[in-house]
Design a protein around this motif. Structure first.
Motif, short mmCIF file in Angstrom:
data_model
loop_
_atom_site.label_atom_id
_atom_site.label_comp_id
_atom_site.label_asym_id
_atom_site.label_seq_id
_atom_site.Cartn_x
_atom_site.Cartn_y
_atom_site.Cartn_z
N VAL A 1 79.13 73.45 8.86
CA VAL A 1 79.92 73.95 9.93
C VAL A 1 81.16 72.98 10.24
CG1 VAL A 1 80.03 75.32 12.47
CG2 VAL A 1 78.05 75.21 10.81
N PHE B 1 81.86 78.48 8.56
CA PHE B 1 80.49 78.35 8.13
C PHE B 1 80.47 78.35 6.57
CE2 PHE B 1 80.66 80.01 12.40
CZ PHE B 1 79.75 79.45 13.07
N VAL C 1 74.60 75.39 9.27
CA VAL C 1 74.21 76.87 9.50
C VAL C 1 72.80 77.16 9.92
CG1 VAL C 1 74.31 79.23 8.81
CG2 VAL C 1 76.01 77.47 8.04
N SER D 1 82.56 80.45 2.39
CA SER D 1 82.79 80.50 3.74
C SER D 1 83.13 81.43 4.71
CB SER D 1 83.79 79.18 3.90
OG SER D 1 84.98 79.65 3.61
N PRO E 1 81.74 73.90 17.17
CA PRO E 1 80.49 74.13 16.64
C PRO E 1 79.32 73.27 17.36
CG PRO E 1 81.47 73.20 14.91
CD PRO E 1 82.39 73.36 16.05
N THR F 1 74.33 73.91 3.55
CA THR F 1 75.29 74.40 4.48
C THR F 1 76.11 73.77 5.40
OG1 THR F 1 73.58 74.71 6.38
CG2 THR F 1 73.65 76.31 4.68
#
Length: 119
Positions: A101, A112, A83, A61, A78, A99
């Motif tokens: 967030v 992230f 991501v 991360s 976010p 991925t």
């Protein structure tokens, strides 16, 4: 003129330093929501578990938070839950699995996350 917070990568391999620059862009919507775009090359570290090597998966991360601001005065959220991979390039050692967030510390830190598996 618009105020932008100084941001820092808290799990940097190098010294923890402010990463915000004057040239970073801010986009403001008609509803007053601001999107702050920070572009740079970051070097971060993460713990590695090699218990299942060579079939291991690792999650790393990047932890971003404002530098020297009262947590009650700023809230980060976010705009995406994954991501953005616009500038992603793979390599022969790892496959990108997923991925994510998310926020922590009452929306004061943004993480992230990148999960990868060994090829």
């Amino acid at each position: 003129m618009i105020w932008t917070p100084q941001m820092m990568l808290t799990n940097s391999v190098k010294k923890i330093d402010r990463i915000s620059e004057d040239w970073h862009a801010v986009s403001v919507t008609d509803l007053g929501r601001c999107f702050y775009y920070i572009g740079n090359v970051f070097t971060s570290s993460c713990d590695v578990d090699v218990t299942f090597y060579p079939w291991d998966k690792q999650t790393c991360s990047f932890e971003f938070m404002p530098a020297n601001y009262d947590p009650s005065k700023i809230k980060l959220s976010p705009s995406k839950r994954e991501v953005l991979l616009n500038h992603f390039s793979g390599n022969g050692a790892w496959d990108l699995v997923s991925t994510g967030v998310k926020t922590q510390l009452g929306d004061y830190m943004v993480l992230f996350e990148i999960e990868k598996s060994r090829c």
